[in-house]
Design an enzyme around this catalytic site. Structure first.
Site, short mmCIF file in Angstrom:
data_model
loop_
_atom_site.label_atom_id
_atom_site.label_comp_id
_atom_site.label_asym_id
_atom_site.label_seq_id
_atom_site.Cartn_x
_atom_site.Cartn_y
_atom_site.Cartn_z
CD GLU A 140 0.65 7.62 5.22
OE1 GLU A 140 0.55 6.50 5.79
OE2 GLU A 140 1.05 8.63 5.81
CG HIS B 59 2.56 7.31 20.66
ND1 HIS B 59 2.36 8.32 21.56
CD2 HIS B 59 2.11 7.77 19.46
CE1 HIS B 59 1.78 9.34 20.94
NE2 HIS B 59 1.61 9.03 19.67
CB SER C 280 -0.94 0.00 1.21
OG SER C 280 -0.22 -0.24 2.39
CB ALA D 247 -6.62 5.29 18.02
CB ALA E 151 -5.84 18.72 13.62
CD GLN F 121 11.28 16.22 4.27
OE1 GLN F 121 11.82 15.37 3.54
NE2 GLN F 121 10.28 16.96 3.86
CE LYS G 220 -3.88 1.78 18.41
NZ LYS G 220 -3.14 2.91 17.79
CG PHE H 212 8.68 13.37 10.27
CD1 PHE H 212 7.66 14.14 10.78
CD2 PHE H 212 8.38 12.13 9.71
CE1 PHE H 212 6.34 13.69 10.75
CE2 PHE H 212 7.07 11.68 9.67
CZ PHE H 212 6.06 12.45 10.19
CG HIS I 53 1.51 1.85 4.63
ND1 HIS I 53 0.30 1.96 3.99
CD2 HIS I 53 1.77 3.08 5.13
CE1 HIS I 53 -0.16 3.21 4.10
NE2 HIS I 53 0.73 3.90 4.80
NE ARG J 68 -3.35 11.15 20.38
CZ ARG J 68 -2.32 11.40 21.16
NH1 ARG J 68 -2.41 11.18 22.45
NH2 ARG J 68 -1.17 11.82 20.66
N GLY J 69 -4.49 11.04 16.16
CA GLY J 69 -3.98 12.29 15.59
C GLY J 69 -3.18 13.07 16.60
CG ASP J 70 0.40 13.75 16.84
OD1 ASP J 70 0.26 13.31 17.99
OD2 ASP J 70 1.08 13.20 15.96
P1 FAD Z 1 -3.49 6.09 20.14
O1 FAD Z 1 -3.52 4.67 19.77
O2 FAD Z 1 -4.72 6.69 20.74
O3 FAD Z 1 -2.25 6.29 21.13
C1 FAD Z 1 -1.79 7.59 21.48
C2 FAD Z 1 -1.03 7.56 22.81
O4 FAD Z 1 -1.93 7.36 23.89
C3 FAD Z 1 -0.01 6.44 22.95
O5 FAD Z 1 1.06 6.94 23.72
C4 FAD Z 1 -0.74 5.34 23.69
O6 FAD Z 1 0.15 4.55 24.47
C5 FAD Z 1 -1.69 6.14 24.57
N1 FAD Z 1 -3.01 5.52 24.72
C6 FAD Z 1 -3.70 4.83 23.77
N2 FAD Z 1 -4.91 4.47 24.23
C7 FAD Z 1 -4.99 4.93 25.50
C8 FAD Z 1 -6.00 4.88 26.49
N3 FAD Z 1 -7.17 4.25 26.25
N4 FAD Z 1 -5.75 5.48 27.69
C9 FAD Z 1 -4.57 6.11 27.94
N5 FAD Z 1 -3.57 6.18 27.01
C10 FAD Z 1 -3.79 5.61 25.81
N6 FAD Z 1 -1.49 11.74 12.29
C11 FAD Z 1 -2.33 12.63 11.70
O7 FAD Z 1 -2.62 13.68 12.29
N7 FAD Z 1 -2.88 12.38 10.47
C12 FAD Z 1 -2.63 11.24 9.79
O8 FAD Z 1 -3.13 11.04 8.68
C13 FAD Z 1 -1.76 10.27 10.38
N8 FAD Z 1 -1.50 9.10 9.78
C14 FAD Z 1 -0.73 8.15 10.42
C15 FAD Z 1 -0.55 6.90 9.82
C16 FAD Z 1 0.22 5.93 10.45
C17 FAD Z 1 0.38 4.58 9.80
C18 FAD Z 1 0.86 6.21 11.69
C19 FAD Z 1 1.73 5.17 12.36
C20 FAD Z 1 0.68 7.45 12.29
C21 FAD Z 1 -0.12 8.42 11.68
N9 FAD Z 1 -0.36 9.67 12.27
C22 FAD Z 1 -1.19 10.57 11.66
C23 FAD Z 1 0.27 10.00 13.55
C24 FAD Z 1 -0.64 9.67 14.74
O9 FAD Z 1 -1.85 10.38 14.68
C25 FAD Z 1 0.13 10.05 16.01
O10 FAD Z 1 1.22 9.19 16.19
C26 FAD Z 1 -0.71 10.17 17.26
O11 FAD Z 1 0.09 10.80 18.27
C27 FAD Z 1 -1.18 8.84 17.83
O12 FAD Z 1 -2.17 8.29 17.09
P2 FAD Z 1 -2.67 6.79 17.43
O13 FAD Z 1 -3.84 6.56 16.59
O14 FAD Z 1 -1.54 5.85 17.35
O15 FAD Z 1 -3.11 7.04 18.95
#
Ligand code: FAD
Length: 281
Positions: A9, A142, A7, A116, A43, A205, A158, A209, A259, A98-100
Site C-alpha cells: 500500500e 473498529h 500486496s 462501507a 476525504a 508515530q 460487507k 496512529f 498486505h 467508509r473513510g474517516d
Molecule cells: P465500515 O465498515 O463502514 O465500519 C465503520 C464503523 O461503523 C464500524 O465501527 C462498524 O462496526 C460500524 N458499522 C458498519 N456498518 C454499519 C451499519 N450498516 N450500521 C451501523 N454501524 C455500522 N481511510 C481513509 O480515509 N482512506 C483510505 O485509503 C483508507 N484505507 C484503509 C485501508 C485499510 C486496509 C484499512 C483497514 C483501513 C483504511 N482506512 C482508510 C481507514 C478506514 O476508512 C477507517 O477505519 C474507517 O473509520 C472505517 O472504514 P470501514 O470501511 O472499515 O467502515
C-alpha cells in the site's frame, strides 16, 4: 516465489519529487511480485486527484493498481464518477471503505452512503462484477464499534454486499487475527482475509496512529521500542525481527497472504519478506 498474495500500500505523493521517489520504491518492491499496489484515498479534493494520478502511474508501469475509495462526505454522483473513470482506465480492483472525517472537517454531513456495506452495494449495483472489491476488517475491532459481535456482523454485511476479499487493520497480536478468522468461519464468511502488516519505522508515530485506528501496540512491545530512544536503526532492526516472526506465524497458520502498509518506503518491507524467504536474493 510463494503462492501467497502479497500486496503493498502507498499513499499518493504530493510533490513531483515524491512521485519520482515512489516510482523507485515501486521498482524495488516489484521483486515481491505483488498481486497489486493499492493507493490510499483522502476525504479532501486534491488528495483524491492525486490518488487517481498515482493509480494511473502504477498501471502504466505494468503493475496492477487498486485505488482505495471512501464514501464519507461524498455523494452517489461523485462516487459513480470515480468508478466510471476507473472503469474507463480498466482498473479492476478497488478497496472500498467508509473513510474517516479528517480533523477540521467542514464537509457537512456523513454522505449519501453511510457505511462501507452501502458503498459495496452501490459499486455492485452500478458496475456489476467489473471490480474485485476489497474491504477492511479489524482483528482488534473498529474504534467506533459498540461490541465485537456487532462489528463482525457489520463485516458480514460487507461480504454479503459483494466484497471479494478483505484486508485487516494492522495488529501485533497474531491471536487477534486467528480469532477473527474463527469468528468469520462461524458466520459463514469464506472470503480471503489478508493480514495488514505495519513495519515499525518510528515509535512515536506508531503509538500516535495506533491509538486512533483500532490497532494496539502491546505493552511489552511499547516498552521494548521505547528503550531504543533515538537509536532508530536498532529500533527498526528489532521491528523487522518482531514483524518477521508475526508474519511467519500468520502464514504458517493459514493466512492467505500479506498486505504491507509501506508508508512509501521499501526497506523494511523488503527486510521482512527476505526473512520470510519471499525474496530470493
Ligand atoms: P465500515 O465498515 O463502514 O465500519 C465503520 C464503523 O461503523 C464500524 O465501527 C462498524 O462496526 C460500524 N458499522 C458498519 N456498518 C454499519 C451499519 N450498516 N450500521 C451501523 N454501524 C455500522 N481511510 C481513509 O480515509 N482512506 C483510505 O485509503 C483508507 N484505507 C484503509 C485501508 C485499510 C486496509 C484499512 C483497514 C483501513 C483504511 N482506512 C482508510 C481507514 C478506514 O476508512 C477507517 O477505519 C474507517 O473509520 C472505517 O472504514 P470501514 O470501511 O472499515 O467502515
Amino acid at each position: 516465489m510463494t503462492s501467497k498474495i502479497i500486496s503493498c500500500e502507498f499513499f499518493p505523493p504530493r510533490t513531483e519529487q515524491g512521485v519520482q521517489k515512489l516510482g523507485k520504491i515501486r521498482e524495488q518492491l516489484q521483486i515481491l511480485q505483488p498481486a497489486y499496489f493499492s493507493v490510499t484515498f483522502g476525504a479532501g479534493g486534491s488528495t483524491q486527484e492525486k490518488t487517481f494520478e498515482t493509480v494511473l502511474d502504477i498501471q502504466q508501469s505494468g503493475a496492477e493498481a487498486a485505488p482505495h475509495l471512501s464514501c464519507i462526505g461524498s455523494t452517489k454522483e461523485n462516487v459513480l464518477k470515480l468508478l466510471q473513470d476507473y472503469q474507463a482506465h480498466d482498473i479492476r480492483r478497488i478497496v472500498a471503505l467508509r473513510g474517516d472525517k479528517p480533523s477540521g472537517w467542514s464537509g457537512g454531513e456523513v454522505g449519501e452512503l453511510r457505511y462501507a456495506n452501502e458503498l459495496v452495494e452501490f459499486i455492485r449495483a452500478k458496475t456489476g462484477s467489473h471490480f474485485h472489491i476489497e474491504v477492511a476488517v479489524y482483528p482488534e475491532f473498529h474504534p467506533q464499534a459498540h461490541s465485537a459481535k456487532e462489528d463482525l456482523d457489520y463485516f458480514k454485511q460487507k461480504v454479503e454486499a459483494g466484497a471479494n476479499s478483505a484486508i485487516t487493520q494492522y495488529f501485533y497480536n497474531a491471536d487477534a487475527y486467528f480469532r477473527l478468522i474463527d469468528s468469520c468461519a462461524e458466520r459463514g464468511i469464506d472470503i480471503p482475509i489478508v493480514p495488514g502488516i505495519m513495519p515499525i519505522a518510528n515509535f512515536e508515530q506508531l503509538v500516535r496512529f495506533s491509538d486512533t485506528c483500532g490497532a494496539e501496540v502491546p505493552r511489552w512491545l511499547r516498552w521494548r521500542l521505547k528503550d531504543f530512544g533515538d537509536d532508530k536503526e536498532s529500533l527498526q532492526a528489532f521491528g523487522v525481527d518482531v514483524l518477521t516472526n508475526l508474519c511467519e506465524r500468520l502464514l504458517a497458520g493459514g493466512a492467505p497472504g500479506l498486505h504491507f502498509y509501506t508508508l512509501n518506503q521499501s526497506r523494511l518491507t523488503l527486510e521482512i519478506t527476505k526473512g520470510l524467504g519471499l525474496v530470493k536474493t
